[in-house]
Motif scaffolding. Structure first.
Motif, PDB file in Angstrom:
ATOM      1  N   ILE A 106      57.180  36.870  52.131  1.00  0.00           N
ATOM      2  CA  ILE A 106      55.894  36.722  51.586  1.00  0.00           C
ATOM      3  C   ILE A 106      54.942  37.085  52.479  1.00  0.00           C
ATOM      4  O   ILE A 106      54.993  37.390  53.643  1.00  0.00           O
ATOM      5  N   THR A 107      53.627  37.435  51.697  1.00  0.00           N
ATOM      6  CA  THR A 107      52.764  38.132  52.571  1.00  0.00           C
ATOM      7  C   THR A 107      51.586  37.220  52.274  1.00  0.00           C
ATOM      8  O   THR A 107      51.066  36.778  51.571  1.00  0.00           O
ATOM      9  N   LEU A 108      50.803  36.811  53.881  1.00  0.00           N
ATOM     10  CA  LEU A 108      49.761  36.158  53.874  1.00  0.00           C
ATOM     11  C   LEU A 108      48.524  36.966  54.012  1.00  0.00           C
ATOM     12  O   LEU A 108      48.430  37.821  55.261  1.00  0.00           O
ATOM     13  N   LEU A 109      47.602  36.822  53.089  1.00  0.00           N
ATOM     14  CA  LEU A 109      46.411  37.745  53.133  1.00  0.00           C
ATOM     15  C   LEU A 109      45.290  36.978  53.336  1.00  0.00           C
ATOM     16  O   LEU A 109      45.121  35.694  52.971  1.00  0.00           O
ATOM     17  N   ASN A 110      44.259  37.410  54.233  1.00  0.00           N
ATOM     18  CA  ASN A 110      43.141  36.756  54.233  1.00  0.00           C
ATOM     19  C   ASN A 110      42.329  36.694  52.943  1.00  0.00           C
ATOM     20  O   ASN A 110      42.146  37.599  52.319  1.00  0.00           O
ATOM     21  N   CYS A 111      41.853  35.442  52.833  1.00  0.00           N
ATOM     22  CA  CYS A 111      41.071  35.137  51.362  1.00  0.00           C
ATOM     23  C   CYS A 111      39.867  35.806  51.298  1.00  0.00           C
ATOM     24  O   CYS A 111      39.609  36.430  50.176  1.00  0.00           O
ATOM     25  N   LEU A 112      39.125  36.082  52.409  1.00  0.00           N
ATOM     26  CA  LEU A 112      38.106  36.882  52.198  1.00  0.00           C
ATOM     27  C   LEU A 112      38.210  38.429  51.808  1.00  0.00           C
ATOM     28  O   LEU A 112      37.503  38.953  51.142  1.00  0.00           O
ATOM     29  N   ASN A 113      39.453  38.862  51.999  1.00  0.00           N
ATOM     30  CA  ASN A 113      39.815  40.034  52.063  1.00  0.00           C
ATOM     31  C   ASN A 113      40.263  40.070  50.503  1.00  0.00           C
ATOM     32  O   ASN A 113      40.291  40.977  49.753  1.00  0.00           O
ATOM     33  N   LYS A 114      40.867  39.100  49.792  1.00  0.00           N
ATOM     34  CA  LYS A 114      41.343  38.894  48.534  1.00  0.00           C
ATOM     35  C   LYS A 114      40.143  39.051  47.557  1.00  0.00           C
ATOM     36  O   LYS A 114      40.315  39.580  46.495  1.00  0.00           O
ATOM     37  N   VAL A 115      39.012  38.447  48.052  1.00  0.00           N
ATOM     38  CA  VAL A 115      37.634  38.444  47.250  1.00  0.00           C
ATOM     39  C   VAL A 115      37.253  39.924  47.130  1.00  0.00           C
ATOM     40  O   VAL A 115      37.255  40.336  45.875  1.00  0.00           O
ATOM     41  N   ALA A 116      37.397  40.814  48.186  1.00  0.00           N
ATOM     42  CA  ALA A 116      36.783  42.151  48.181  1.00  0.00           C
ATOM     43  C   ALA A 116      37.745  43.056  47.449  1.00  0.00           C
ATOM     44  O   ALA A 116      37.317  43.848  46.206  1.00  0.00           O
ATOM     45  N   GLU A 117      39.195  42.643  47.376  1.00  0.00           N
ATOM     46  CA  GLU A 117      40.038  43.346  46.651  1.00  0.00           C
ATOM     47  C   GLU A 117      39.867  43.128  45.199  1.00  0.00           C
ATOM     48  O   GLU A 117      39.903  44.022  44.274  1.00  0.00           O
ATOM     49  N   LYS A 118      39.835  41.845  44.766  1.00  0.00           N
ATOM     50  CA  LYS A 118      39.840  41.292  43.592  1.00  0.00           C
ATOM     51  C   LYS A 118      38.381  41.957  42.734  1.00  0.00           C
ATOM     52  O   LYS A 118      38.522  42.263  41.466  1.00  0.00           O
ATOM     53  N   ILE A 119      37.421  42.001  43.418  1.00  0.00           N
ATOM     54  CA  ILE A 119      36.337  42.677  42.974  1.00  0.00           C
ATOM     55  C   ILE A 119      36.647  44.092  42.372  1.00  0.00           C
ATOM     56  O   ILE A 119      36.222  44.462  41.076  1.00  0.00           O
ATOM     57  N   ILE A 120      37.185  44.992  43.249  1.00  0.00           N
ATOM     58  CA  ILE A 120      37.419  46.252  43.127  1.00  0.00           C
ATOM     59  C   ILE A 120      38.370  46.339  41.909  1.00  0.00           C
ATOM     60  O   ILE A 120      38.362  47.105  41.050  1.00  0.00           O
ATOM     61  N   ALA A 121      39.394  45.364  41.916  1.00  0.00           N
ATOM     62  CA  ALA A 121      40.774  45.514  40.764  1.00  0.00           C
ATOM     63  C   ALA A 121      40.001  45.319  39.466  1.00  0.00           C
ATOM     64  O   ALA A 121      40.291  45.687  38.553  1.00  0.00           O
ATOM     65  N   VAL A 122      39.097  44.025  39.431  1.00  0.00           N
ATOM     66  CA  VAL A 122      38.488  43.959  38.116  1.00  0.00           C
ATOM     67  C   VAL A 122      37.672  44.934  37.603  1.00  0.00           C
ATOM     68  O   VAL A 122      37.687  45.187  36.339  1.00  0.00           O
ATOM     69  N   GLN A 123      36.930  45.654  38.517  1.00  0.00           N
ATOM     70  CA  GLN A 123      36.029  46.503  38.148  1.00  0.00           C
ATOM     71  C   GLN A 123      36.837  47.930  37.503  1.00  0.00           C
ATOM     72  O   GLN A 123      36.611  48.652  36.501  1.00  0.00           O
ATOM     73  N   LEU A 124      38.042  48.056  38.381  1.00  0.00           N
ATOM     74  CA  LEU A 124      38.927  49.288  37.841  1.00  0.00           C
ATOM     75  C   LEU A 124      39.542  48.868  36.400  1.00  0.00           C
ATOM     76  O   LEU A 124      39.801  49.761  35.593  1.00  0.00           O
TER      77      LEU A 124
END
Length: 295
Positions: A106-124
Protein backbone atom coordinates in the motif's frame (compact mmCIF):
# COMPACT_ATOMS: atom_id res chain seq x y z
CA UNK A 1 8.78 -0.12 -23.83
CA UNK A 2 10.28 3.30 -24.43
CA UNK A 3 13.45 5.12 -23.42
CA UNK A 4 13.33 6.44 -19.85
CA UNK A 5 15.52 9.44 -20.62
CA UNK A 6 14.26 12.58 -18.92
CA UNK A 7 16.02 15.05 -21.20
CA UNK A 8 12.86 16.48 -22.70
CA UNK A 9 12.81 19.67 -24.73
CA UNK A 10 9.38 21.21 -25.30
CA UNK A 11 9.16 23.53 -28.27
CA UNK A 12 6.41 25.92 -27.17
CA UNK A 13 6.06 27.26 -30.73
CA UNK A 14 4.56 23.88 -31.71
CA UNK A 15 1.84 24.40 -29.15
CA UNK A 16 0.77 27.92 -30.07
CA UNK A 17 -2.37 26.59 -31.78
CA UNK A 18 -3.60 24.41 -28.96
CA UNK A 19 -6.41 22.14 -30.14
CA UNK A 20 -7.33 21.09 -26.60
CA UNK A 21 -8.09 24.09 -24.42
CA UNK A 22 -6.99 23.96 -20.78
CA UNK A 23 -9.10 26.17 -18.53
CA UNK A 24 -7.60 27.89 -15.48
CA UNK A 25 -8.07 26.33 -12.07
CA UNK A 26 -10.70 28.24 -10.12
CA UNK A 27 -11.23 28.58 -6.39
CA UNK A 28 -14.52 26.67 -6.50
CA UNK A 29 -12.71 23.63 -7.87
CA UNK A 30 -10.17 23.68 -5.03
CA UNK A 31 -13.02 23.96 -2.52
CA UNK A 32 -14.89 21.05 -4.12
CA UNK A 33 -11.84 18.75 -4.14
CA UNK A 34 -11.00 19.45 -0.48
CA UNK A 35 -14.55 19.21 0.86
CA UNK A 36 -15.43 16.03 -1.01
CA UNK A 37 -12.25 14.09 -0.19
CA UNK A 38 -12.71 11.03 2.02
CA UNK A 39 -11.38 12.01 5.44
CA UNK A 40 -10.84 8.35 6.43
CA UNK A 41 -8.21 7.78 3.74
CA UNK A 42 -4.77 6.67 4.94
CA UNK A 43 -2.24 9.47 5.27
CA UNK A 44 1.53 9.79 5.60
CA UNK A 45 3.57 10.01 8.76
CA UNK A 46 3.03 13.80 8.91
CA UNK A 47 -0.34 12.96 10.59
CA UNK A 48 -2.17 15.46 8.38
CA UNK A 49 -5.42 13.80 7.34
CA UNK A 50 -8.15 15.15 5.08
CA UNK A 51 -10.24 15.90 8.18
CA UNK A 52 -7.51 18.28 9.38
CA UNK A 53 -7.10 19.81 5.91
CA UNK A 54 -10.85 20.42 5.64
CA UNK A 55 -10.87 22.16 9.01
CA UNK A 56 -7.81 24.24 8.06
CA UNK A 57 -9.39 25.19 4.73
CA UNK A 58 -12.39 26.71 6.50
CA UNK A 59 -10.02 28.70 8.74
CA UNK A 60 -7.40 29.91 6.23
CA UNK A 61 -9.28 29.58 2.95
CA UNK A 62 -7.45 32.44 1.20
CA UNK A 63 -4.02 30.94 1.93
CA UNK A 64 -5.04 27.51 0.57
CA UNK A 65 -6.44 29.06 -2.61
CA UNK A 66 -3.34 31.20 -3.10
CA UNK A 67 -0.94 28.27 -2.63
CA UNK A 68 -2.71 25.84 -4.98
CA UNK A 69 -3.49 28.44 -7.63
CA UNK A 70 0.12 29.63 -7.73
CA UNK A 71 1.66 26.14 -7.70
CA UNK A 72 -0.56 24.84 -10.51
CA UNK A 73 -0.42 27.99 -12.65
CA UNK A 74 3.38 27.97 -12.36
CA UNK A 75 3.48 24.27 -13.36
CA UNK A 76 5.14 23.19 -10.13
CA UNK A 77 4.53 20.19 -7.91
CA UNK A 78 6.31 20.41 -4.56
CA UNK A 79 9.31 18.12 -4.04
CA UNK A 80 8.00 16.90 -0.69
CA UNK A 81 4.77 15.83 -2.43
CA UNK A 82 6.83 13.65 -4.76
CA UNK A 83 7.93 11.46 -1.85
CA UNK A 84 5.90 8.26 -1.37
CA UNK A 85 5.94 5.74 1.47
CA UNK A 86 5.22 2.16 0.42
CA UNK A 87 4.39 -0.36 3.14
CA UNK A 88 4.69 -4.11 2.52
CA UNK A 89 1.98 -6.04 4.35
CA UNK A 90 1.53 -9.77 4.81
CA UNK A 91 -1.72 -11.19 3.47
CA UNK A 92 -3.60 -13.08 6.16
CA UNK A 93 -3.95 -16.86 6.32
CA UNK A 94 -1.10 -17.71 3.95
CA UNK A 95 0.99 -20.84 4.47
CA UNK A 96 4.28 -19.80 2.89
CA UNK A 97 5.45 -16.17 3.29
CA UNK A 98 8.60 -16.79 1.24
CA UNK A 99 6.46 -16.25 -1.89
CA UNK A 100 6.06 -12.66 -3.08
CA UNK A 101 2.34 -13.15 -3.83
CA UNK A 102 1.64 -13.53 -0.10
CA UNK A 103 2.37 -9.82 0.39
CA UNK A 104 0.61 -6.67 -0.77
CA UNK A 105 1.89 -3.12 -1.00
CA UNK A 106 0.00 0.00 0.00
CA UNK A 107 1.18 3.52 -0.71
CA UNK A 108 0.84 6.37 1.76
CA UNK A 109 0.61 9.73 0.02
CA UNK A 110 0.71 13.22 1.47
CA UNK A 111 -2.89 14.49 1.66
CA UNK A 112 -1.94 17.99 0.49
CA UNK A 113 -0.37 16.27 -2.53
CA UNK A 114 -3.61 14.32 -3.10
CA UNK A 115 -5.51 17.60 -3.31
CA UNK A 116 -3.17 18.96 -6.02
CA UNK A 117 -3.34 15.69 -7.98
CA UNK A 118 -7.11 15.51 -7.72
CA UNK A 119 -7.52 19.09 -8.98
CA UNK A 120 -5.55 18.24 -12.15
CA UNK A 121 -7.26 14.83 -12.53
CA UNK A 122 -10.74 16.37 -12.28
CA UNK A 123 -9.77 19.03 -14.80
CA UNK A 124 -8.38 16.41 -17.22
CA UNK A 125 -11.52 14.26 -16.91
CA UNK A 126 -13.68 17.31 -17.63
CA UNK A 127 -11.51 18.18 -20.64
CA UNK A 128 -11.93 14.60 -21.95
CA UNK A 129 -15.72 15.03 -21.80
CA UNK A 130 -15.85 18.30 -23.74
CA UNK A 131 -13.14 17.41 -26.25
CA UNK A 132 -13.12 14.00 -27.95
CA UNK A 133 -9.51 14.43 -29.10
CA UNK A 134 -8.03 13.75 -25.67
CA UNK A 135 -9.24 10.13 -25.34
CA UNK A 136 -10.84 7.54 -27.59
CA UNK A 137 -14.56 6.85 -27.17
CA UNK A 138 -13.86 3.24 -26.12
CA UNK A 139 -11.48 4.09 -23.26
CA UNK A 140 -13.23 3.57 -19.94
CA UNK A 141 -12.66 4.71 -16.34
CA UNK A 142 -12.29 8.23 -14.91
CA UNK A 143 -15.01 9.45 -17.28
CA UNK A 144 -18.77 9.93 -17.02
CA UNK A 145 -20.75 6.90 -18.20
CA UNK A 146 -17.50 5.03 -18.84
CA UNK A 147 -17.57 2.49 -15.99
CA UNK A 148 -16.89 -1.27 -16.12
CA UNK A 149 -20.66 -1.78 -16.42
CA UNK A 150 -20.74 0.44 -19.50
CA UNK A 151 -17.91 -1.58 -21.05
CA UNK A 152 -19.86 -4.84 -20.53
CA UNK A 153 -23.07 -3.29 -21.89
CA UNK A 154 -21.19 -2.15 -25.02
CA UNK A 155 -19.90 -5.68 -25.59
CA UNK A 156 -23.34 -7.24 -25.04
CA UNK A 157 -24.91 -4.76 -27.47
CA UNK A 158 -22.32 -5.50 -30.17
CA UNK A 159 -22.71 -9.26 -29.62
CA UNK A 160 -26.48 -9.02 -30.08
CA UNK A 161 -26.09 -6.95 -33.26
CA UNK A 162 -23.62 -9.50 -34.68
CA UNK A 163 -25.97 -12.33 -33.82
CA UNK A 164 -28.79 -10.57 -35.70
CA UNK A 165 -26.50 -10.54 -38.76
CA UNK A 166 -25.85 -14.28 -38.24
CA UNK A 167 -22.19 -13.66 -37.51
CA UNK A 168 -20.05 -14.71 -34.56
CA UNK A 169 -18.21 -12.57 -32.05
CA UNK A 170 -14.80 -13.85 -30.99
CA UNK A 171 -13.40 -11.99 -28.00
CA UNK A 172 -9.94 -11.87 -26.46
CA UNK A 173 -9.74 -10.59 -22.87
CA UNK A 174 -6.34 -9.44 -21.61
CA UNK A 175 -5.07 -8.20 -18.26
CA UNK A 176 -1.73 -6.45 -18.63
CA UNK A 177 0.40 -6.69 -15.50
CA UNK A 178 2.52 -3.85 -14.13
CA UNK A 179 1.59 -1.44 -16.92
CA UNK A 180 2.14 1.65 -14.77
CA UNK A 181 5.74 0.59 -14.18
CA UNK A 182 6.45 0.79 -17.89
CA UNK A 183 5.13 4.24 -18.69
CA UNK A 184 7.95 6.34 -20.14
CA UNK A 185 7.77 10.04 -19.31
CA UNK A 186 9.45 11.00 -22.56
CA UNK A 187 6.81 9.18 -24.61
CA UNK A 188 3.96 10.57 -22.50
CA UNK A 189 5.19 14.12 -23.13
CA UNK A 190 5.42 13.39 -26.88
CA UNK A 191 1.79 12.24 -26.86
CA UNK A 192 0.66 15.37 -24.99
CA UNK A 193 2.52 17.51 -27.52
CA UNK A 194 0.95 15.57 -30.39
CA UNK A 195 -2.49 16.23 -28.88
CA UNK A 196 -1.59 19.95 -28.81
CA UNK A 197 -2.67 20.29 -25.22
CA UNK A 198 -1.68 23.29 -23.11
CA UNK A 199 2.05 23.72 -22.52
CA UNK A 200 1.22 24.58 -18.90
CA UNK A 201 -0.25 21.11 -18.35
CA UNK A 202 2.69 19.46 -20.11
CA UNK A 203 5.16 21.26 -17.87
CA UNK A 204 3.14 20.35 -14.76
CA UNK A 205 3.10 16.66 -15.75
CA UNK A 206 6.83 16.78 -16.40
CA UNK A 207 7.47 18.29 -12.95
CA UNK A 208 5.05 15.88 -11.25
CA UNK A 209 6.67 12.73 -12.66
CA UNK A 210 10.34 13.67 -12.34
CA UNK A 211 12.61 13.20 -9.32
CA UNK A 212 10.24 10.98 -7.37
CA UNK A 213 11.44 9.39 -4.13
CA UNK A 214 10.21 6.30 -2.29
CA UNK A 215 10.51 5.13 1.32
CA UNK A 216 9.97 1.39 1.79
CA UNK A 217 8.65 0.05 5.11
CA UNK A 218 8.52 -3.63 6.14
CA UNK A 219 8.25 -5.26 9.58
CA UNK A 220 8.57 -1.93 11.42
CA UNK A 221 11.75 -1.08 9.54
CA UNK A 222 12.07 1.70 6.98
CA UNK A 223 14.61 1.75 4.16
CA UNK A 224 16.42 4.98 3.31
CA UNK A 225 14.81 7.13 0.63
CA UNK A 226 15.62 6.15 -2.94
CA UNK A 227 14.90 7.70 -6.30
CA UNK A 228 12.64 5.57 -8.45
CA UNK A 229 12.54 5.17 -12.22
CA UNK A 230 8.86 4.10 -12.31
CA UNK A 231 7.11 6.95 -14.03
CA UNK A 232 3.52 6.60 -12.77
CA UNK A 233 2.30 5.37 -9.40
CA UNK A 234 -0.90 3.32 -9.65
CA UNK A 235 -2.02 4.73 -6.29
CA UNK A 236 -1.93 8.32 -7.51
CA UNK A 237 -5.19 10.16 -8.22
CA UNK A 238 -3.93 11.36 -11.58
CA UNK A 239 -2.20 8.16 -12.72
CA UNK A 240 -5.33 6.60 -14.24
CA UNK A 241 -6.19 9.47 -16.58
CA UNK A 242 -2.51 9.92 -17.53
CA UNK A 243 -2.28 6.24 -18.42
CA UNK A 244 -5.42 6.48 -20.58
CA UNK A 245 -3.78 9.36 -22.45
CA UNK A 246 -0.56 7.32 -22.74
CA UNK A 247 -2.31 4.48 -24.62
CA UNK A 248 -4.65 6.84 -26.45
CA UNK A 249 -3.29 6.07 -29.96
CA UNK A 250 -2.72 2.35 -29.45
CA UNK A 251 -6.18 0.99 -30.23
CA UNK A 252 -6.97 3.28 -33.16
CA UNK A 253 -3.72 1.99 -34.66
CA UNK A 254 -4.70 -1.68 -34.47
CA UNK A 255 -8.28 -0.99 -35.61
CA UNK A 256 -6.87 0.67 -38.71
CA UNK A 257 -4.70 -2.38 -39.40
CA UNK A 258 -7.32 -5.10 -38.88
CA UNK A 259 -10.70 -4.85 -40.59
CA UNK A 260 -13.78 -5.29 -38.33
CA UNK A 261 -11.62 -5.40 -35.18
CA UNK A 262 -13.13 -3.57 -32.19
CA UNK A 263 -11.61 -2.78 -28.81
CA UNK A 264 -12.55 -1.69 -25.32
CA UNK A 265 -10.16 -0.87 -22.53
CA UNK A 266 -10.67 -0.35 -18.82
CA UNK A 267 -7.26 0.88 -17.64
CA UNK A 268 -5.05 -2.26 -17.90
CA UNK A 269 -7.90 -4.62 -18.84
CA UNK A 270 -8.15 -4.84 -22.61
CA UNK A 271 -10.84 -6.42 -24.76
CA UNK A 272 -10.31 -7.14 -28.46
CA UNK A 273 -13.16 -8.61 -30.48
CA UNK A 274 -14.08 -9.20 -34.08
CA UNK A 275 -17.12 -10.09 -36.17
CA UNK A 276 -16.75 -12.84 -38.77
CA UNK A 277 -18.23 -16.20 -39.64
CA UNK A 278 -14.95 -18.08 -39.76
CA UNK A 279 -13.72 -18.93 -36.25
CA UNK A 280 -10.19 -19.89 -37.31
CA UNK A 281 -9.65 -16.60 -39.15
CA UNK A 282 -11.00 -14.65 -36.18
CA UNK A 283 -8.62 -16.36 -33.77
CA UNK A 284 -5.66 -15.71 -36.08
CA UNK A 285 -6.54 -12.02 -36.41
CA UNK A 286 -6.88 -11.61 -32.63
CA UNK A 287 -3.53 -13.31 -32.04
CA UNK A 288 -1.80 -10.99 -34.52
CA UNK A 289 -3.54 -7.93 -33.05
CA UNK A 290 -2.46 -8.86 -29.52
CA UNK A 291 1.11 -9.44 -30.70
CA UNK A 292 1.28 -6.02 -32.35
CA UNK A 293 -0.38 -4.29 -29.39
CA UNK A 294 1.88 -5.60 -26.64
CA UNK A 295 5.27 -6.09 -28.26
Amino acid sequence: MYSSSLKIQINEELLLNESIQWSRVIKEKIKHVINFSAFRKAFKSDDMSFAIIQWMYKTILKIFNLVYLNLIENNYHSKIWREDTKIILKKSNKLNYSISKTYRIITLLNCLNKVAEKIIAVQLSYTAEINDKLLNFDQMKDRKQRSAINAVLNLVHDAQMMKSRENMLICLLLNVKEVFDHVALKQLIKILIKLKISVNLINWVKCFLQNRIIDLAFDDECQKSKKISTEISQDSFISLILFLIYIRYLFSKIRAKFENLQSLSYIDDVMLYIERRNIDKNVKILKNAAKITFT
